[in-house]
Write a protein that holds these residues in place. Sequence first.
Motif, PDB file in Angstrom:
ATOM      1  N   TYR A 124       0.820  -1.151  -0.039  1.00  0.00           N
ATOM      2  CA  TYR A 124       0.014  -0.002  -0.061  1.00  0.00           C
ATOM      3  C   TYR A 124       0.804   1.188   0.076  1.00  0.00           C
ATOM      4  N   GLN A 125       0.653   1.892  -0.875  1.00  0.00           N
ATOM      5  CA  GLN A 125       1.242   3.381  -0.798  1.00  0.00           C
ATOM      6  C   GLN A 125       0.714   4.650  -0.412  1.00  0.00           C
ATOM      7  N   GLY A 126       0.933   5.188   0.700  1.00  0.00           N
ATOM      8  CA  GLY A 126       0.129   6.181   1.141  1.00  0.00           C
ATOM      9  C   GLY A 126       0.698   7.706   0.486  1.00  0.00           C
ATOM     10  N   ILE A 127      -0.374   8.584   0.634  1.00  0.00           N
ATOM     11  CA  ILE A 127      -0.328  10.030   0.211  1.00  0.00           C
ATOM     12  C   ILE A 127      -0.242  10.965   1.708  1.00  0.00           C
ATOM     13  N   GLN A 128       0.330  12.074   1.652  1.00  0.00           N
ATOM     14  CA  GLN A 128       0.229  12.860   2.771  1.00  0.00           C
ATOM     15  C   GLN A 128      -1.179  13.286   2.838  1.00  0.00           C
ATOM     16  N   ALA A 129      -1.472  13.689   4.430  1.00  0.00           N
ATOM     17  CA  ALA A 129      -3.020  14.051   4.562  1.00  0.00           C
ATOM     18  C   ALA A 129      -3.321  15.181   3.839  1.00  0.00           C
ATOM     19  N   GLN A 130      -4.672  15.029   3.352  1.00  0.00           N
ATOM     20  CA  GLN A 130      -5.138  16.062   2.511  1.00  0.00           C
ATOM     21  C   GLN A 130      -5.728  16.992   3.219  1.00  0.00           C
ATOM     22  N   GLN A 131      -5.622  18.256   3.180  1.00  0.00           N
ATOM     23  CA  GLN A 131      -6.189  19.499   3.952  1.00  0.00           C
ATOM     24  C   GLN A 131      -7.543  19.692   3.486  1.00  0.00           C
ATOM     25  N   THR A 132      -8.485  20.126   4.113  1.00  0.00           N
ATOM     26  CA  THR A 132      -9.660  20.490   3.838  1.00  0.00           C
ATOM     27  C   THR A 132     -10.124  21.747   4.482  1.00  0.00           C
ATOM     28  N   ASP A 133     -11.249  22.588   4.050  1.00  0.00           N
ATOM     29  CA  ASP A 133     -11.510  23.968   4.482  1.00  0.00           C
ATOM     30  C   ASP A 133     -12.274  23.773   5.564  1.00  0.00           C
ATOM     31  N   GLU A 134     -12.934  22.805   5.800  1.00  0.00           N
ATOM     32  CA  GLU A 134     -13.769  22.802   7.183  1.00  0.00           C
ATOM     33  C   GLU A 134     -13.347  21.904   8.069  1.00  0.00           C
ATOM     34  N   SER A 135     -13.533  22.000   9.420  1.00  0.00           N
ATOM     35  CA  SER A 135     -13.400  21.214  10.693  1.00  0.00           C
ATOM     36  C   SER A 135     -13.565  19.649  10.203  1.00  0.00           C
ATOM     37  N   PRO A 136     -13.005  18.673  10.524  1.00  0.00           N
ATOM     38  CA  PRO A 136     -11.728  18.845  11.177  1.00  0.00           C
ATOM     39  C   PRO A 136     -10.393  18.862  10.383  1.00  0.00           C
ATOM     40  N   ALA A 142      -8.801   9.630   3.389  1.00  0.00           N
ATOM     41  CA  ALA A 142      -7.508   9.551   2.468  1.00  0.00           C
ATOM     42  C   ALA A 142      -6.287   9.323   3.113  1.00  0.00           C
ATOM     43  N   LEU A 143      -6.363   9.180   4.470  1.00  0.00           N
ATOM     44  CA  LEU A 143      -4.981   8.806   5.281  1.00  0.00           C
ATOM     45  C   LEU A 143      -4.641   7.502   5.078  1.00  0.00           C
ATOM     46  N   PRO A 144      -3.348   7.544   4.737  1.00  0.00           N
ATOM     47  CA  PRO A 144      -2.751   6.069   4.720  1.00  0.00           C
ATOM     48  C   PRO A 144      -3.154   4.998   5.928  1.00  0.00           C
ATOM     49  N   THR A 145      -3.684   3.697   5.636  1.00  0.00           N
ATOM     50  CA  THR A 145      -3.993   3.226   6.705  1.00  0.00           C
ATOM     51  C   THR A 145      -3.296   1.735   6.736  1.00  0.00           C
ATOM     52  N   LEU A 146      -2.605   1.446   8.209  1.00  0.00           N
ATOM     53  CA  LEU A 146      -2.245   0.147   8.319  1.00  0.00           C
ATOM     54  C   LEU A 146      -3.101  -0.703   8.833  1.00  0.00           C
ATOM     55  N   VAL A 147      -3.255  -1.799   8.171  1.00  0.00           N
ATOM     56  CA  VAL A 147      -4.346  -2.735   8.969  1.00  0.00           C
ATOM     57  C   VAL A 147      -3.694  -4.024   9.847  1.00  0.00           C
ATOM     58  N   LEU A 148      -4.162  -4.113  10.820  1.00  0.00           N
ATOM     59  CA  LEU A 148      -3.513  -5.346  11.541  1.00  0.00           C
ATOM     60  C   LEU A 148      -4.701  -6.504  12.151  1.00  0.00           C
ATOM     61  N   PRO A 149      -4.237  -7.819  12.348  1.00  0.00           N
ATOM     62  CA  PRO A 149      -5.208  -8.627  12.814  1.00  0.00           C
ATOM     63  C   PRO A 149      -5.083  -8.689  14.250  1.00  0.00           C
ATOM     64  N   VAL A 150      -6.304  -8.692  14.830  1.00  0.00           N
ATOM     65  CA  VAL A 150      -6.186  -8.437  16.363  1.00  0.00           C
ATOM     66  C   VAL A 150      -5.789  -9.772  16.982  1.00  0.00           C
ATOM     67  N   GLY A 151      -5.211  -9.813  18.066  1.00  0.00           N
ATOM     68  CA  GLY A 151      -4.596 -11.070  18.860  1.00  0.00           C
ATOM     69  C   GLY A 151      -3.516 -11.913  17.987  1.00  0.00           C
ATOM     70  N   GLN A 152      -2.836 -11.235  17.047  1.00  0.00           N
ATOM     71  CA  GLN A 152      -1.914 -12.165  16.324  1.00  0.00           C
ATOM     72  C   GLN A 152      -0.590 -11.246  16.740  1.00  0.00           C
ATOM     73  N   THR A 153       0.622 -12.170  16.820  1.00  0.00           N
ATOM     74  CA  THR A 153       1.824 -11.236  16.733  1.00  0.00           C
ATOM     75  C   THR A 153       2.346 -10.708  15.541  1.00  0.00           C
ATOM     76  N   VAL A 154       2.848  -9.300  15.845  1.00  0.00           N
ATOM     77  CA  VAL A 154       3.304  -8.695  14.649  1.00  0.00           C
ATOM     78  C   VAL A 154       4.742  -8.116  14.686  1.00  0.00           C
ATOM     79  N   GLU A 155       5.401  -7.995  13.711  1.00  0.00           N
ATOM     80  CA  GLU A 155       6.475  -7.525  13.546  1.00  0.00           C
ATOM     81  C   GLU A 155       6.450  -6.312  12.592  1.00  0.00           C
ATOM     82  N   ILE A 156       6.872  -5.237  13.023  1.00  0.00           N
ATOM     83  CA  ILE A 156       6.865  -4.100  12.301  1.00  0.00           C
ATOM     84  C   ILE A 156       8.432  -3.738  11.937  1.00  0.00           C
ATOM     85  N   ILE A 157       8.650  -3.611  10.615  1.00  0.00           N
ATOM     86  CA  ILE A 157      10.203  -3.303  10.211  1.00  0.00           C
ATOM     87  C   ILE A 157      10.109  -2.015   9.654  1.00  0.00           C
ATOM     88  N   LEU A 158      11.096  -1.036  10.466  1.00  0.00           N
ATOM     89  CA  LEU A 158      10.972   0.317  10.151  1.00  0.00           C
ATOM     90  C   LEU A 158      11.869   0.786   9.411  1.00  0.00           C
TER      91      LEU A 158
END
Length: 261
Positions: A124-136, A142-158
């Motif tokens: 998945y390739q993310g883009i920087q947060a898109q600003q809008t004129d109204e709150s918030p 449009a934010l990049p989303t990292l999806v993780l499965p609950v209860g499973q062991t996760v390794e994140i390589i940074l």
Amino acid sequence: MPGEPGITNHTDGITGLWVTSWIVLLLVGLAVWGLIIWSMVVYRRRKGQVGLPVQLRYNMPIEFFYTIVPFILIIGFFAFTAREQASIEQPIENPDVQIEVHGKQWSWDFNYLNEGPGGEGVYYQGIQAQQTDESPFIDYDALPTLVLPVGQTVEIILESRDVIHSFWVPDFLYKKDMIPGKSNHMYFIPEKEGTYMGKCAELCGEFHSLMLFQVEVVSADEYEDYIQSLADAGFTGTIGQDLDRNQNQPGRDAPAIRENE
Ligand SMILES: [Cu+2]
């Protein structure tokens, strides 16, 4: 600040360390403030007093006390912190999920390793947060989303594609730098389904504040569906170091020499 309990397998331990430290430090603070106020009241200048009060020094028992007690406190804080950190940093052998996260000015790429058709990974390739004129003022969808499965062991390589970034999910109570030319690792088990905000925590240029993402912790089925949706959309394989800005990092092959030149 401590949030809901049980977000990951590490958060309760970190919260315990934080709360206990504050209790101990507030008790020390109360004793110190109490003694200050007491001496201000009892030894205040009274009517008719002139000159300096009796000057005292070298009270060995008291000096010994206020040297030893803070020293013991510091050793205690250090020991409990080191123990907690050692358990957080303990690598998980053969994690259920292995995800490579690349920081880049000013967004995130996610490689879900060993997933998808043939186990060649999906990305998945993310883009920087898109600003809008109204709150918030940010388009959360449009934010990049990292999806993780609950209860499973996760390794994140940074990893980083350009400058130093930092991977921070505040609700997970942990952050770690992403450094060009170096791989860092995080190991945990997400234990509560939900959506969590993530952000870059290392000032990394003009749009650092828009380097946001979301983490969605979902059921195993939803996780598989998400992986399948990436594969169906053609995002198979991984996107690697060829997109890094600096191609001359230590440990990298020299740039290819063009033939016929
Ligand atoms: Cu950044």
